[in-house]
Design a protein around this motif. Sequence first.
Motif, PDB file in Angstrom:
ATOM      1  N   ARG A 102       0.838  -1.191   0.000  1.00  0.00           N
ATOM      2  CA  ARG A 102       0.000   0.000   0.000  1.00  0.00           C
ATOM      3  C   ARG A 102       0.878   1.248   0.000  1.00  0.00           C
ATOM      4  NH1 ARG A 102      -5.109  -1.130   4.120  1.00  0.00           N
ATOM      5  NH2 ARG A 102      -5.957  -2.925   3.001  1.00  0.00           N
ATOM      6  N   ASP A 103       0.382   2.281  -0.629  1.00  0.00           N
ATOM      7  CA  ASP A 103       1.109   3.548  -0.756  1.00  0.00           C
ATOM      8  C   ASP A 103       2.379   3.394  -1.591  1.00  0.00           C
ATOM      9  OD1 ASP A 103      -0.849   4.493   0.894  1.00  0.00           O
ATOM     10  OD2 ASP A 103       0.418   4.815   2.633  1.00  0.00           O
ATOM     11  N   ASP A 127      10.781   2.528  -2.088  1.00  0.00           N
ATOM     12  CA  ASP A 127       9.787   2.785  -3.129  1.00  0.00           C
ATOM     13  C   ASP A 127       9.693   1.526  -3.990  1.00  0.00           C
ATOM     14  OD1 ASP A 127       8.333   3.558  -5.333  1.00  0.00           O
ATOM     15  OD2 ASP A 127       9.783   5.051  -6.018  1.00  0.00           O
ATOM     16  N   PHE A 145       3.056   0.242   5.485  1.00  0.00           N
ATOM     17  CA  PHE A 145       2.427   1.551   5.338  1.00  0.00           C
ATOM     18  C   PHE A 145       0.963   1.372   4.988  1.00  0.00           C
ATOM     19  CE2 PHE A 145       6.334   3.837   5.564  1.00  0.00           C
ATOM     20  CZ  PHE A 145       5.977   5.162   5.754  1.00  0.00           C
ATOM     21  N   ASP A 146       0.137   2.271   5.520  1.00  0.00           N
ATOM     22  CA  ASP A 146      -1.291   2.274   5.217  1.00  0.00           C
ATOM     23  C   ASP A 146      -1.813   3.676   5.481  1.00  0.00           C
ATOM     24  OD1 ASP A 146      -3.866   1.618   4.624  1.00  0.00           O
ATOM     25  OD2 ASP A 146      -4.246   0.423   6.407  1.00  0.00           O
ATOM     26  N   GLY A 147      -2.393   4.302   4.467  1.00  0.00           N
ATOM     27  CA  GLY A 147      -2.906   5.654   4.634  1.00  0.00           C
ATOM     28  C   GLY A 147      -1.827   6.684   4.884  1.00  0.00           C
ATOM     29  N   GLY A 148      -0.644   6.446   4.325  1.00  0.00           N
ATOM     30  CA  GLY A 148       0.445   7.418   4.456  1.00  0.00           C
ATOM     31  C   GLY A 148       1.249   7.308   5.727  1.00  0.00           C
ATOM     32  N   GLN A 149       0.953   6.321   6.584  1.00  0.00           N
ATOM     33  CA  GLN A 149       1.682   6.161   7.838  1.00  0.00           C
ATOM     34  C   GLN A 149       2.042   4.693   8.071  1.00  0.00           C
ATOM     35  OE1 GLN A 149      -0.326   7.897  11.214  1.00  0.00           O
ATOM     36  NE2 GLN A 149      -0.707   9.844  10.170  1.00  0.00           N
ATOM     37  N   ASP A 179       5.581   9.075   8.920  1.00  0.00           N
ATOM     38  CA  ASP A 179       5.127   9.251   7.546  1.00  0.00           C
ATOM     39  C   ASP A 179       6.235   8.811   6.602  1.00  0.00           C
ATOM     40  OD1 ASP A 179       7.006  11.311   7.427  1.00  0.00           O
ATOM     41  OD2 ASP A 179       5.508  12.909   7.582  1.00  0.00           O
ATOM     42  N   ARG A 180       6.034   8.949   5.301  1.00  0.00           N
ATOM     43  CA  ARG A 180       7.003   8.435   4.339  1.00  0.00           C
ATOM     44  C   ARG A 180       8.296   9.238   4.317  1.00  0.00           C
ATOM     45  NH1 ARG A 180       4.927   7.617  -1.153  1.00  0.00           N
ATOM     46  NH2 ARG A 180       7.123   7.467  -1.684  1.00  0.00           N
TER      47      ARG A 180
END
Length: 229
Positions: A102-103, A127, A145-149, A179-180
Amino acid sequence: MIRPVVGALLLMLAGFAVVACTSSDLCPPTDQKAEWSSQCFAGSGADRHVKRAYLRLLKPNASGHTTIIIGNPHELVAVDRRGMVVIPNIIHTGDFDFPDARDGIGRFAVTTRDEQGRTAVKCGYFDSRGFNVVIPPSYDECQPFDGGQATVCNDCATYCTEPECQNSRLIGGKGYAIDRNNKIVRKLAQPPLEQACSGSPPEKVVKVTPTRSYFQCAQSASSPFGGKP
């Protein structure tokens, strides 16, 4: 005098054929999606590269990278066009990991060694499209990661909350939501194992894999489904 020479030549050619066949088996073209032997690589750890003789077997994607599964011990790595390992030990254990992360951010791990010779495994993120490290391997445990976190921690451990290990919790140490950009969004309170069951110790702890354990809380008298972590 000719026959011994011819015989020796035939033996040499036969030996070469065996070696060539074996090499092909050990390092098949990557578009076959078959495992490679560690003998196809030179170097160690993150500083590895495909031996020159096998570079022609790489079939890079649009970004110029190739993923290779190495057997014994099992490991998924990403290499560039030169055959250099750019992402070692890619984690691919479920739907939230590479290649369906995800993300677009996957997880990987490296083994570090300090000045006293002690080893430790640290995890980070990359990435999954361009195979660039986005967060260096500096954490003891990393969740997807999920939802940007993502949730990470140090001086901690991941424990499964069911025998199938489809769900897990980070126990002990210091936890963070990041966060990323590796910026701490918030700090997390993570109980030690002896307080993992609503302040009480687990009823049992069972090792389910060499690196993961499962804990079960005592059954709650008020719940028909038993204890909940």
